[in-house]
Write a protein that holds these residues in place. Structure first.
Motif, PDB file in Angstrom:
ATOM      1  N   ASN A 143     -21.812 -11.110  24.751  1.00  0.00           N
ATOM      2  CA  ASN A 143     -22.996 -11.329  23.922  1.00  0.00           C
ATOM      3  C   ASN A 143     -22.750 -11.181  22.416  1.00  0.00           C
ATOM      4  O   ASN A 143     -23.556 -11.644  21.612  1.00  0.00           O
ATOM      5  CB  ASN A 143     -24.135 -10.387  24.348  1.00  0.00           C
ATOM      6  CG  ASN A 143     -23.745  -8.914  24.270  1.00  0.00           C
ATOM      7  OD1 ASN A 143     -22.620  -8.598  23.922  1.00  0.00           O
ATOM      8  ND2 ASN A 143     -24.668  -8.042  24.591  1.00  0.00           N
ATOM      9  N   ASN A 144     -21.653 -10.520  22.006  1.00  0.00           N
ATOM     10  CA  ASN A 144     -21.412 -10.410  20.564  1.00  0.00           C
ATOM     11  C   ASN A 144     -20.099 -11.073  20.124  1.00  0.00           C
ATOM     12  O   ASN A 144     -19.683 -10.950  18.974  1.00  0.00           O
ATOM     13  CB  ASN A 144     -21.426  -8.936  20.128  1.00  0.00           C
ATOM     14  CG  ASN A 144     -20.290  -8.128  20.744  1.00  0.00           C
ATOM     15  OD1 ASN A 144     -19.463  -8.665  21.494  1.00  0.00           O
ATOM     16  ND2 ASN A 144     -20.252  -6.844  20.440  1.00  0.00           N
ATOM     17  N   PHE A 145     -19.437 -11.758  21.038  1.00  0.00           N
ATOM     18  CA  PHE A 145     -18.136 -12.353  20.726  1.00  0.00           C
ATOM     19  C   PHE A 145     -18.252 -13.430  19.653  1.00  0.00           C
ATOM     20  O   PHE A 145     -17.450 -13.477  18.711  1.00  0.00           O
ATOM     21  CB  PHE A 145     -17.511 -12.938  21.991  1.00  0.00           C
ATOM     22  CG  PHE A 145     -16.195 -13.628  21.754  1.00  0.00           C
ATOM     23  CD1 PHE A 145     -15.031 -12.894  21.554  1.00  0.00           C
ATOM     24  CD2 PHE A 145     -16.111 -15.013  21.713  1.00  0.00           C
ATOM     25  CE1 PHE A 145     -13.815 -13.520  21.314  1.00  0.00           C
ATOM     26  CE2 PHE A 145     -14.907 -15.646  21.483  1.00  0.00           C
ATOM     27  CZ  PHE A 145     -13.753 -14.900  21.287  1.00  0.00           C
ATOM     28  N   ALA A 146     -19.244 -14.313  19.789  1.00  0.00           N
ATOM     29  CA  ALA A 146     -19.369 -15.439  18.846  1.00  0.00           C
ATOM     30  C   ALA A 146     -19.525 -14.930  17.412  1.00  0.00           C
ATOM     31  O   ALA A 146     -18.890 -15.438  16.479  1.00  0.00           O
ATOM     32  CB  ALA A 146     -20.554 -16.315  19.234  1.00  0.00           C
ATOM     33  N   LYS A 147     -20.339 -13.905  17.234  1.00  0.00           N
ATOM     34  CA  LYS A 147     -20.541 -13.353  15.895  1.00  0.00           C
ATOM     35  C   LYS A 147     -19.286 -12.643  15.402  1.00  0.00           C
ATOM     36  O   LYS A 147     -18.925 -12.736  14.223  1.00  0.00           O
ATOM     37  CB  LYS A 147     -21.721 -12.381  15.925  1.00  0.00           C
ATOM     38  CG  LYS A 147     -22.104 -11.822  14.571  1.00  0.00           C
ATOM     39  CD  LYS A 147     -23.334 -10.934  14.678  1.00  0.00           C
ATOM     40  CE  LYS A 147     -23.714 -10.387  13.301  1.00  0.00           C
ATOM     41  NZ  LYS A 147     -24.911  -9.500  13.387  1.00  0.00           N
ATOM     42  N   LEU A 148     -18.602 -11.955  16.312  1.00  0.00           N
ATOM     43  CA  LEU A 148     -17.410 -11.191  15.958  1.00  0.00           C
ATOM     44  C   LEU A 148     -16.307 -12.080  15.393  1.00  0.00           C
ATOM     45  O   LEU A 148     -15.616 -11.700  14.441  1.00  0.00           O
ATOM     46  CB  LEU A 148     -16.895 -10.449  17.204  1.00  0.00           C
ATOM     47  CG  LEU A 148     -15.604  -9.637  17.070  1.00  0.00           C
ATOM     48  CD1 LEU A 148     -15.845  -8.438  16.146  1.00  0.00           C
ATOM     49  CD2 LEU A 148     -15.117  -9.179  18.437  1.00  0.00           C
ATOM     50  N   VAL A 149     -16.142 -13.272  15.956  1.00  0.00           N
ATOM     51  CA  VAL A 149     -15.004 -14.122  15.566  1.00  0.00           C
ATOM     52  C   VAL A 149     -15.396 -15.308  14.688  1.00  0.00           C
ATOM     53  O   VAL A 149     -14.535 -16.098  14.301  1.00  0.00           O
ATOM     54  CB  VAL A 149     -14.271 -14.648  16.831  1.00  0.00           C
ATOM     55  CG1 VAL A 149     -13.832 -13.497  17.707  1.00  0.00           C
ATOM     56  CG2 VAL A 149     -15.147 -15.634  17.625  1.00  0.00           C
ATOM     57  N   GLY A 150     -16.684 -15.455  14.377  1.00  0.00           N
ATOM     58  CA  GLY A 150     -17.114 -16.625  13.602  1.00  0.00           C
ATOM     59  C   GLY A 150     -17.009 -17.910  14.406  1.00  0.00           C
ATOM     60  O   GLY A 150     -16.574 -18.952  13.900  1.00  0.00           O
ATOM     61  N   TRP A 151     -17.429 -17.848  15.669  1.00  0.00           N
ATOM     62  CA  TRP A 151     -17.246 -18.954  16.619  1.00  0.00           C
ATOM     63  C   TRP A 151     -17.967 -20.231  16.184  1.00  0.00           C
ATOM     64  O   TRP A 151     -17.395 -21.322  16.227  1.00  0.00           O
ATOM     65  CB  TRP A 151     -17.731 -18.506  17.991  1.00  0.00           C
ATOM     66  CG  TRP A 151     -17.554 -19.514  19.083  1.00  0.00           C
ATOM     67  CD1 TRP A 151     -18.507 -20.344  19.598  1.00  0.00           C
ATOM     68  CD2 TRP A 151     -16.344 -19.809  19.797  1.00  0.00           C
ATOM     69  NE1 TRP A 151     -17.975 -21.131  20.585  1.00  0.00           N
ATOM     70  CE2 TRP A 151     -16.652 -20.823  20.724  1.00  0.00           C
ATOM     71  CE3 TRP A 151     -15.045 -19.307  19.732  1.00  0.00           C
ATOM     72  CZ2 TRP A 151     -15.696 -21.341  21.590  1.00  0.00           C
ATOM     73  CZ3 TRP A 151     -14.091 -19.829  20.586  1.00  0.00           C
ATOM     74  CH2 TRP A 151     -14.423 -20.835  21.503  1.00  0.00           C
TER      75      TRP A 151
END
Length: 393
Positions: A291-299
């Protein structure tokens, strides 16, 4: 003239004016029809059909279906210990949000195809996606199948709506190899190898996030898939076995991505064989959360930059499966690589590759035809000499 006495069951008129049908079961217990009838003929007809079913051996006492759907469905989930935590969470969410509100208070014996059709129509009219409606319908059908075949609570499954179980999902994007490598380079260095491993080893999110150093063998160029993380509502992340027995597999990876993986292991992964390969950025190295991966890596920024806005992380596995199928691999080999028990998914990718191959052949054919047309035009040119070679200017 007095009517002939029935040899099976009896009908009596109630004070309300309605008629009740009763019969003796195999244990000698008097049973009543689940409902009363406005006319005596209807009650007699019910007894005739009941007797015929008893003779055929497919009669089920209507009282056995007097259990509320919400109670039976909950028991159904609890009695399936092999379900993965994430699957259990999905089933509970579908029950809570889409099945129980409209059907949960109805006994399974009173569920009809017409009632289920109305429920499905209401869901779709209420804005629930076709994908979710199909999942909810399949769950309901599975629950009622057990009520029919295993528990013998009802005689037939009322989920008989053609096409209701089909998911009309939009076609997911497939990246080119150039896009895959470009996407990896646009992410923070700690996550570049994750994109390549997920794509070229055809891994699920839970599988790639559960990889340990011991699962990576760069000398043999293999990735071993043993466990997977699942996110369970109310419990957080849980590490467990792969989605199915076929999910336990060892996948070969291309030589071209080995240097990136080796650098990642050297720079970001402790020497401990049990250390997770891909983790969060804090010193505690926590498992990654979907749930927070996209924000973490700038997806979103990265996927838009490579020309594929809206790309999901799972689409990397989809891309890897498509690339694998394009190599001409057999159905069995694709099943093994993808971690599937069934050939269905592998055949889908093979068919997609076959369609793409046909399109390539048609494009080549069009190019050949265009070339021949050009040659024909030159042959007809009055300025060309007899040999077909253009005359000098």
């Amino acid at each position: 003239m007095a009517s002939a006495k029935r040899r099976f069951g009896a009908v009596r008129k109630l004070p309300s004016g309605r008629f009740q049908a009763r019969y003796l079961d195999s244990d000698g217990v008097m049973k009543a029809a689940p409902n009363t009838f406005a006319r005596k003929e209807e009650a007699n007809r019910w007894l005739t059909m009941t007797e015929a079913a008893l003779v055929r051996g497919d009669w089920i006492d209507p009282s056995r279906g007097r259990i509320l759907l919400k109670d039976y469905a909950e028991r159904w989930i609890n009695e399936r210990p092999k379900l993965r935590p994430r699957t259990i969470a999905l089933y509970r969410q579908l029950l809570r949000s889409h099945i129980v509100p409209k059907l949960g208070g109805i006994t399974i014996g009173d569920l009809t195809t017409a009632r289920i059709r109305s429920w499905r129509t209401e869901l779709m009219a209420g804005g629930v996606s076709a994908l979710v409606v199909a999942k909810a319908y399949r769950l309901l059908r599975a629950v009622l199948n057990t009520a029919v075949k295993e528990d013998e609570l009802i005689r037939k499954n009322p989920c008989r709506i053609p096409g209701a179980d089909k998911e009309e999902s939009a076609e997911r994007p497939v990246l080119t190899m150039v896009q895959v490598f470009a996407l990896a380079k646009l992410l923070p260095e700690q996550f570049q190898a994750m994109v390549l491993v997920t794509t070229f080893a055809c891994l699920r999110w839970g599988e790639v996030t559960a990889l340990t150093r011991a699962d990576i063998d760069l000398k043999a160029r293999t990735v071993r898939v043993v466990n997977a993380y699942g996110e369970v509502e109310g419990s957080g992340l849980e590490l467990g076995p792969t989605k199915s027995r076929a999910g336990r597999r060892t996948v070969s990876i291309p030589e071209a991505i080995v240097p990136t993986i080796r650098k990642h292991l050297d720079d970001f992964v402790p020497a401990d064989p049990a250390a997770l390969v891909f983790t969060g950025v804090s010193k505690a190295r926590p498992p990654l959360r979907r749930n927070n991966f996209a924000k973490l890596v700038g997806w979103r920024t990265a996927t838009a930059a490579v020309g594929s806005p809206g790309l999901h992380f799972h689409d990397l596995r989809h891309t890897g499966n498509t690339l694998a199928a394009a190599t001409g691999a057999s159905t069995r080999d694709l099943m093994t690589r993808m971690g599937h028990d069934s050939a269905r998914a592998a055949l889908i990718y093979q068919h997609a590759t076959a369609r793409a191959d046909k399109a390539i052949a048609e494009a080549l054919d069009a190019a050949v035809r265009a070339m021949k047309d050009d040659d024909q035009d030159q042959d007809d040119d009055p300025e060309d000499d007899a040999t077909g070679v253009p005359a000098p200017v």
